[in-house]
Scaffold this motif. Structure first.
Motif, PDB file in Angstrom:
ATOM      1  N   ILE A  55    -117.791  60.959  60.296  1.00  0.00           N
ATOM      2  CA  ILE A  55    -117.053  62.010  60.115  1.00  0.00           C
ATOM      3  C   ILE A  55    -115.835  62.024  59.232  1.00  0.00           C
ATOM      4  CG2 ILE A  55    -115.620  63.765  61.555  1.00  0.00           C
ATOM      5  CD1 ILE A  55    -117.578  63.053  63.783  1.00  0.00           C
ATOM      6  N   GLY A  56    -115.017  60.828  59.564  1.00  0.00           N
ATOM      7  CA  GLY A  56    -113.768  60.614  59.003  1.00  0.00           C
ATOM      8  C   GLY A  56    -113.643  60.249  57.527  1.00  0.00           C
ATOM      9  N   ALA A  57    -114.715  59.413  56.977  1.00  0.00           N
ATOM     10  CA  ALA A  57    -114.400  59.053  55.755  1.00  0.00           C
ATOM     11  C   ALA A  57    -114.567  60.115  54.626  1.00  0.00           C
ATOM     12  CB  ALA A  57    -115.493  57.807  55.604  1.00  0.00           C
ATOM     13  N   PRO A  58    -115.768  60.827  54.652  1.00  0.00           N
ATOM     14  CA  PRO A  58    -115.909  61.947  53.612  1.00  0.00           C
ATOM     15  C   PRO A  58    -114.910  62.976  53.780  1.00  0.00           C
ATOM     16  CG  PRO A  58    -118.123  61.378  54.886  1.00  0.00           C
ATOM     17  CD  PRO A  58    -116.808  60.721  55.620  1.00  0.00           C
ATOM     18  N   PHE A  59    -114.299  63.304  55.098  1.00  0.00           N
ATOM     19  CA  PHE A  59    -113.419  64.411  55.291  1.00  0.00           C
ATOM     20  C   PHE A  59    -112.058  63.953  54.591  1.00  0.00           C
ATOM     21  CE2 PHE A  59    -110.838  67.218  58.342  1.00  0.00           C
ATOM     22  CZ  PHE A  59    -111.045  68.509  57.636  1.00  0.00           C
ATOM     23  N   LEU A  60    -111.595  62.791  54.615  1.00  0.00           N
ATOM     24  CA  LEU A  60    -110.652  62.120  54.279  1.00  0.00           C
ATOM     25  C   LEU A  60    -110.645  61.979  52.709  1.00  0.00           C
ATOM     26  CD1 LEU A  60    -107.551  61.020  54.361  1.00  0.00           C
ATOM     27  CD2 LEU A  60    -108.876  58.646  54.469  1.00  0.00           C
TER      28      LEU A  60
END
Length: 334
Positions: A318-323
């Motif tokens: 969730i976090g890596a692509p969104f960031l």
């Protein structure tokens, strides 16, 4: 942005959290019948009060701890890419847990039997705080604690502990390796109300200390010299922040395992939307971190039901692509 904007943001986040809590408590391996929740002899009641509610509360507390710790560290280092693990808490906890899993039963069988379910949490707390103390000691000089030295020493210690973890992984049996791998990816499945109480009491002591220091933390964004001219006791503030983060992160890692990315992504996203004012960054990071981990835990226990996917996998997905997407948009790279 004024106090009204802050209040509206907090109210919106609180409403979003409540909605997610309701949805998360409903879905799972067994769909809850709300009419049976207060019938304490029913299976639905047991699942809600003893299984799902502790996990939901744990997600809010653990996610909040990681996120607000990341916000404090990023403010202290004045670097949006810093996360709580830079002070050695996560690596120290992982190393002591690995030692306990691989060698604990052979060296201290009576102690392992006595601690029982609390063996790994105790080992993680001791390891996290011990490595933080070591890092803090070697980052001090005549003028106080150097954050740049702490950053460099922290990178060196994390790399060295990574090598030791590799050695322990090499000598571990298949069962020990499975336990170590599952712990390193994180889970909220082991929480009960006793562990929640411990975590809540620690946060009740530490989080208000961060909130009381918001003006000083805003002054630190200008630089240490400028903060001193504004009347901030910089060395005391750094000491309070470092050990506050160590306690918060150490206790969260102890009970949940190695859940990554929350302390890096959430504060950075909050700053992108609301700016660097810690009046917004700290409370919104705490609430957003809890929300992210609650969402990730809901996926963890439902997508492969009745099995459980380690929650650390989802926080990274969730976090890596969104960031990356938000940084891409913000920088105008098209």
């Amino acid at each position: 942005m004024g106090n009204k904007s802050l209040s509206l943001s907090l109210i919106f986040m609180a409403g979003l959290i409540i909605l997610t809590v309701v949805v998360s408590s409903y879905f799972g391996a067994l769909t809850i019948n709300w009419g049976e929740v207060l019938n304490f002899d029913s299976l639905d009641s047991y699942i809600f009060w003893q299984v799902r509610l502790p996990r939901i509360l744990a997600a809010l507390l653990v996610g909040g701890a990681f996120a607000i710790s990341g916000a404090v560290m990023q403010g202290l280092f004045r670097n949006p890419l810093v996360e709580p693990g830079i002070i050695g808490v996560s690596s120290g906890a992982a190393f002591f847990v690995a030692l306990t899993i691989v060698l604990g039963g052979k060296l201290f069988p009576a102690l392992i039997e006595y601690l029982n379910d609390y063996t790994l949490p105790v080992a993680a707390c001791i390891g996290g705080w011990a490595v933080t103390a070591f890092l803090y000691y070697f980052s001090k000089h005549n003028q106080g604690v150097s954050v740049s030295a702490m950053l460099l020493v922290g990178i060196a210690i994390n790399a060295f502990i990574g090598a030791l973890l590799g050695l322990l992984t090499f000598i571990a049996s298949d069962e020990e390796l499975r336990s170590l791998t599952f712990w390193s990816l994180g889970s909220l499945g082991g929480f009960d109300y006793t562990k929640l109480t411990i975590l809540f009491v620690l946060q009740l002591m530490i989080v208000p200390l961060f909130l009381f220091k918001i003006r000083a933390m805003n002054a630190m964004l200008l630089g240490e010299r400028e903060a001193k001219h504004l009347g901030v006791n910089v060395e005391r503030l750094k000491k309070q922040q470092i050990w506050g983060v160590a306690i918060l992160t150490g206790s969260a890692v102890a009970f949940s395992g190695g859940i990554g990315f929350v302390g890096l992504v959430i504060p950075h996203l909050v700053r992108m939307f609301f700016g660097s004012d810690h009046r917004y960054v700290l409370p919104l990071s705490f609430m957003s971190g809890g929300l992210l981990l609650l969402f990730a835990d809901s996926l963890s226990r439902t997508l492969a039901s009745p099995a459980e996917v380690p929650i650390g996998i989802f926080t990274a997905f969730i976090g890596a692509p969104f960031l990356g997407y938000l940084v891409y948009r913000q920088s105008g790279m098209r």
